[in-house]
Scaffold this active site. Sequence first.
Site, PDB file in Angstrom:
ATOM      1  NE  ARG A 136     154.013 101.498  33.830  1.00 53.66           N
ATOM      2  CZ  ARG A 136     153.989  99.536  34.772  1.00 53.66           C
ATOM      3  NH1 ARG A 136     155.599  99.332  35.290  1.00 53.66           N
ATOM      4  NH2 ARG A 136     153.607  98.639  33.806  1.00 53.66           N
TER       5      ARG A 136
ATOM      6  CE1 TYR B  92     155.126  89.971  32.630  1.00 52.52           C
ATOM      7  CE2 TYR B  92     154.827  87.562  32.940  1.00 52.52           C
ATOM      8  CZ  TYR B  92     154.953  88.980  33.325  1.00 52.52           C
ATOM      9  OH  TYR B  92     154.436  89.289  34.489  1.00 52.52           O
ATOM     10  CE  LYS B  93     156.408  92.857  33.826  1.00 50.47           C
ATOM     11  NZ  LYS B  93     157.404  92.905  35.395  1.00 50.47           N
TER      12      LYS B  93
ATOM     13  CG  ASP C  46     162.753  90.727  40.313  1.00 50.23           C
ATOM     14  OD1 ASP C  46     162.785  90.641  38.653  1.00 50.23           O
ATOM     15  OD2 ASP C  46     161.558  90.831  40.679  1.00 50.23           O
TER      16      ASP C  46
ATOM     17  CG  PHE D 283     156.142  94.466  40.597  1.00 51.65           C
ATOM     18  CD1 PHE D 283     155.719  95.095  39.560  1.00 51.65           C
ATOM     19  CD2 PHE D 283     155.596  93.201  40.536  1.00 51.65           C
ATOM     20  CE1 PHE D 283     154.128  94.690  38.852  1.00 51.65           C
ATOM     21  CE2 PHE D 283     154.733  92.669  40.056  1.00 51.65           C
ATOM     22  CZ  PHE D 283     153.637  93.362  39.107  1.00 51.65           C
TER      23      PHE D 283
END
Length: 418
Positions: free
Chosen positions: A377, A223-224, A198, A129
Site C-alpha cells: 500500500r 493522525y492520518k 467514516d 476496517f
Amino acid sequence: MKTREDALALDAADPLAPLRAQFVLPDGVIYLDGNSLGVLPRTTAARVQQVVQQEWGTGLIRSWNSAGWMDLPGRIGDKIARLVGAGAGELVVADSTSVNLYKVLSAAQAIARADAPAKKVILSERSNFPTDLYIAEAVAREHGCELVLADWHELPDRLDVRVAVLMLTHVNYRTGRMHDMELLTQLAHRAGALALWDLAHSAGAVPVDLTGAQADFAVGCGYKYLNGGPGAPAFVWVHPRHAERFWQPLAGWMGHAAPFEFKPGYRPAAGISRYLCGTPPVVSMAALECGVDTLLAAEPLGGMAALRRKSIALTRLFAELVQARCGFGGFTIASPLLDDERGSQICLSRTGGAYAIVQALIARGVIGDFRAPDILRFGFTPLYTRFVDVWDAVGHLVQVMQHGEWQRPEFNVQHAVT
Ligand SMILES: *Cc1c(COP(=O)(O)O)cnc(C)c1O
C-alpha cells in the site's frame, strides 16, 4: 513519463510545491505512508513545548480559560469542518475514531428505529476496517440489531426496508476504493435508513461535502492525512437535524449542558457538544491543530480541490510507472484505475512476497506498508509528496525486483507490528 527530468519539471510547475516546506521530512526517505501516520509539521514541536512549559507550567489550571483549553474541541472541530463540507459548530474533536463510531452508530440506530422498530439491520462493507466492524458488532449485540456485510458492488441491492443504518468507510483502507457518498446516502434515505460515514482515509485527502451529500453522521481520524501525530484525537460530526435527537451513550460531563454546576442528573449540551465525553487531551489537541493548519494553508492555493488534482496526478503517475517499468514484477494494481473511484493511495497486490518487498523498499528509504494478505500500500499526500518522489519510488521498486533483493532472509521475518 519517460525520464526523471520530466518528473522534476512537473514539480517545478506545481503551484502546491511550497506547502512541502511546512514539514520535517527526514533525508533519504520517500514517505508514502501518510495515510497511516501523517508526517510532523514544522510548527508542532514548538507549539507543544509552549503548551507544556507556558500554558501548563506557568498558567496551570488557569489555562483552561486563559489559554482556551476548553475551546479546543470546537475550535479545531470548526477547522476540520472546512475540510469536509460541514458547518461551523457542527463538528467536534474528541476521543478516538473507534469511540466516536460507537457514539454515532448507537445514535443512528436509535434514531432510525424510533419511528420504524422493525428495522434491525446495520449494513456495512465486508472489507471495511476491522475496528469499524467490531464496534458495529458490539452495537448490534447491545441493541438487538443484525450486522449485515456485503461487497461494495452489492450495497445498493442490500439497502432494503430492514436497514436502519448504512455504515461505510468512504475510502477503503486497503484498496483505496472510494464510494459515491452522495449516491449511497440517497439510496440509504430512500430505504428509510441513515447514512454514517467514516472519513479516516478521506479527511484531508479528498474533497468531502457532508452537507451537500445530505449525510447523517461522520467520524474521522486525526493522525492520518490531518498530520496530528501518533494517536491524535479523532472527530465526530452529526447533521444538525439529528444532533439533539438522542443522548449519545457515553454521557460524560464534558457533554453536559453545564459541566461546572456539578449537579447530579445528566442534561445533554445543545448541538454537537453532547458528543463530547471527558476532559480533552490538551497536548495532543495542540499537536492536532498544527496538523490541521497545514491543510488550511492550502486554502489560498485552491484548497482541497487543488490538493485533489495533485493527488490524482500522483496516484495516476505511480500506477502508470509501475505498469510501464515493473511489468515483470507480478504486480496487479488493486486500486481502481478510474480517478473518481480512488482515494489518495495506490495498492498493488502480488501472490507471494508482498511483505518482503515492502520491507526491502523500507530498507531503501521508501516507506509504504503491507496489508495482509497480499497488498503493498502506497499513500500519496499532495501536501508534501513530489512527482520526483513517485519516479524514484518506482525506481527503487524496479531495483528490489530486478536483483531479487526482496528474497533476502532479513526481509522475510514478519514482525508482529508493521
Ligand atoms: C485508521 C482507522 C481507524 C482508526 O481508529 P482508532 O480508533 O483511531 O484506532 C478507524 N477506522 C478506519 C476506517 C481507519 O482507517
